[in-house]
Design a protein around this motif. Structure first.
Motif, PDB file in Angstrom:
ATOM      1  N   ARG A  77       0.791  -1.347  -0.138  1.00  0.00           N
ATOM      2  CA  ARG A  77      -0.075  -0.181  -0.080  1.00  0.00           C
ATOM      3  C   ARG A  77       0.634   1.405   0.729  1.00  0.00           C
ATOM      4  NH1 ARG A  77      -3.127  -1.900   3.430  1.00  0.00           N
ATOM      5  NH2 ARG A  77      -1.876  -1.020   5.763  1.00  0.00           N
ATOM      6  N   ARG A  78       1.680   0.886   0.791  1.00  0.00           N
ATOM      7  CA  ARG A  78       2.739   2.610   0.938  1.00  0.00           C
ATOM      8  C   ARG A  78       3.636   2.959  -0.634  1.00  0.00           C
ATOM      9  NH1 ARG A  78       4.560   0.177   5.936  1.00  0.00           N
ATOM     10  NH2 ARG A  78       6.293  -0.701   4.809  1.00  0.00           N
ATOM     11  N   GLY A  79       3.692   1.493  -1.041  1.00  0.00           N
ATOM     12  CA  GLY A  79       4.219   1.431  -2.729  1.00  0.00           C
ATOM     13  C   GLY A  79       3.571   1.558  -3.393  1.00  0.00           C
ATOM     14  N   THR A  80       2.550   1.696  -3.609  1.00  0.00           N
ATOM     15  CA  THR A  80       1.229   2.196  -4.590  1.00  0.00           C
ATOM     16  C   THR A  80       1.201   3.355  -4.886  1.00  0.00           C
ATOM     17  OG1 THR A  80      -0.722   2.006  -3.045  1.00  0.00           O
ATOM     18  CG2 THR A  80      -0.532   0.612  -4.958  1.00  0.00           C
ATOM     19  N   HIS A  81       1.683   4.770  -3.249  1.00  0.00           N
ATOM     20  CA  HIS A  81       1.195   5.979  -3.703  1.00  0.00           C
ATOM     21  C   HIS A  81       3.618   6.301  -3.911  1.00  0.00           C
ATOM     22  CE1 HIS A  81      -2.232   5.763  -0.797  1.00  0.00           C
ATOM     23  NE2 HIS A  81      -1.673   5.701   0.160  1.00  0.00           N
ATOM     24  N   VAL A  82       4.223   5.588  -3.853  1.00  0.00           N
ATOM     25  CA  VAL A  82       4.779   5.958  -4.098  1.00  0.00           C
ATOM     26  C   VAL A  82       5.036   6.105  -5.589  1.00  0.00           C
ATOM     27  CG1 VAL A  82       7.794   5.876  -4.660  1.00  0.00           C
ATOM     28  CG2 VAL A  82       6.569   5.280  -2.568  1.00  0.00           C
ATOM     29  N   GLN A  83       4.026   4.986  -5.798  1.00  0.00           N
ATOM     30  CA  GLN A  83       3.769   4.577  -7.650  1.00  0.00           C
ATOM     31  C   GLN A  83       3.104   5.622  -8.451  1.00  0.00           C
ATOM     32  OE1 GLN A  83       2.623   0.112  -7.152  1.00  0.00           O
ATOM     33  NE2 GLN A  83       3.156  -0.078  -9.566  1.00  0.00           N
ATOM     34  N   ASP A  84       1.809   5.652  -7.942  1.00  0.00           N
ATOM     35  CA  ASP A  84       1.172   7.109  -7.817  1.00  0.00           C
ATOM     36  C   ASP A  84       1.752   8.496  -8.286  1.00  0.00           C
ATOM     37  OD1 ASP A  84      -0.832   6.028  -8.101  1.00  0.00           O
ATOM     38  OD2 ASP A  84      -1.949   6.633  -5.800  1.00  0.00           O
ATOM     39  N   VAL A  85       2.770   9.059  -7.685  1.00  0.00           N
ATOM     40  CA  VAL A  85       3.964  10.583  -7.916  1.00  0.00           C
ATOM     41  C   VAL A  85       4.960   9.790  -8.802  1.00  0.00           C
ATOM     42  CG1 VAL A  85       5.066  11.779  -6.682  1.00  0.00           C
ATOM     43  CG2 VAL A  85       3.678  10.707  -4.979  1.00  0.00           C
ATOM     44  N   LEU A  86       5.540   8.648  -8.718  1.00  0.00           N
ATOM     45  CA  LEU A  86       6.534   8.502 -10.072  1.00  0.00           C
ATOM     46  C   LEU A  86       5.069   8.877 -11.810  1.00  0.00           C
ATOM     47  CD1 LEU A  86       7.945   5.441  -9.180  1.00  0.00           C
ATOM     48  CD2 LEU A  86       9.397   7.341 -10.002  1.00  0.00           C
TER      49      LEU A  86
END
Length: 276
Positions: free
Chosen positions: A88-97
């Motif tokens: 879940r934390r990673g998906t937020h990073v992916q969204d910013v990417l």
């Protein structure tokens, strides 16, 4: 004791390596050093945006690698709660990417061409941080390590990532431990879809006994969908900025990006949807 004398040897170095200089915030985030890393080679104003965006992406690659590595270890430990939190934390990073492409989306071919020749054969395709993410996803290719012959430390790190199980390998291993018969062996080759893995995921969605694993399957799909979004935005940005010209690092440009965008991550989670 004043902040100028606080002992933080690993975090308090600014530009020039002088310890204890500036505010505690500047020391903690190494502010002067961070803001000294942008060196445009032309007078084109858009080049600074290109450099900053690229550097931000590289930092986010490292952060995403951290989260996916945490998720992989949690799966090895059979800690599904921790794995879901990391994903879940990673998906937020992916969204910013994905959204970071907006910083480059309006760059015109004239703007890009005004400095493109100045970075020679440099290409995002050469990013070791991005390649590490690809290996974590199961998109492995040993031949790509040849780019790092002059960087033995980086090459050794990527070689280890190539040998290790991927995030998806560990997801399938968890299914096996929960009674679903699929347990892939770690491989240095690109992951190949299997009917056995498809059958396992199909039971997760159709067998009430395994319904508790559906949030995990959906979390993996959240990751996979964002990988595709990233690739599609990359393709769109390159198509708009430089068209079908070869990539700066010698890649086939749009052809390679289009092929990459069409490849599903965690493929069985997509194919079984035809039957659900």
């Amino acid at each position: 004791m004043g902040h100028d004398t606080v002992e933080t040897p690993n975090l308090s170095f600014g530009r020039g390596g002088e310890p204890g200089r500036g505010t505690p915030y500047a020391q903690y985030v190494r502010l002067e050093e961070l803001h000294s890393l942008q060196h445009p080679r032309s007078k084109e104003p858009a080049e600074l945006s290109f450099i900053v965006t690229t550097q931000v992406m590289e930092l986010l690659f490292d952060l995403l690698r951290h989260e996916w590595t945490q998720a992989r270890q949690a799966l090895r430990d059979d800690d599904l709660t921790a794995a879901l939190a990391a994903l879940r934390r990673g998906t937020h990073v992916q969204d910013v990417l994905v959204e970071s492409w907006d910083l480059l989306a309006t760059m015109t071919p004239q703007e890009f061409n005004s400095f493109r020749a100045l970075f020679g054969e440099a290409s995002g395709f050469q990013s070791s941080a991005f390649l590490h993410l690809e290996f974590l996803l199961g998109n492995k290719n040993a031949a790509l390590l040849n780019m790092y012959e002059e960087m033995p430390g980086t090459r050794a790190e990527l070689a280890e990532a190539l040998r290790e199980s991927s995030l998806y390998d560990e997801a399938l291993a968890l299914l096996a431990r929960r009674g679903l018969g699929v347990r892939p062996e770690p491989s240095e080759q690109r992951y190949r879809p299997s009917e056995e893995a498809a059958a396992a995921w199909r039971r997760v969605y159709t067998d009430p006994e395994y319904a508790a694993l559906q949030p995990f399957a959906e979390a993996l799909l959240d990751v996979a969908e964002r990988v595709t979004r990233w690739r599609q935005r990359h393709l769109s940005a390159v198509k708009r900025t430089m068209g079908g010209k070869p990539g700066s690092g010698g890649s086939s440009g749009l052809t390679w990006l289009r092929k990459s965008a069409e490849q599903d991550v965690f493929p069985e989670l997509w194919t079984i949807r035809d039957e659900l």
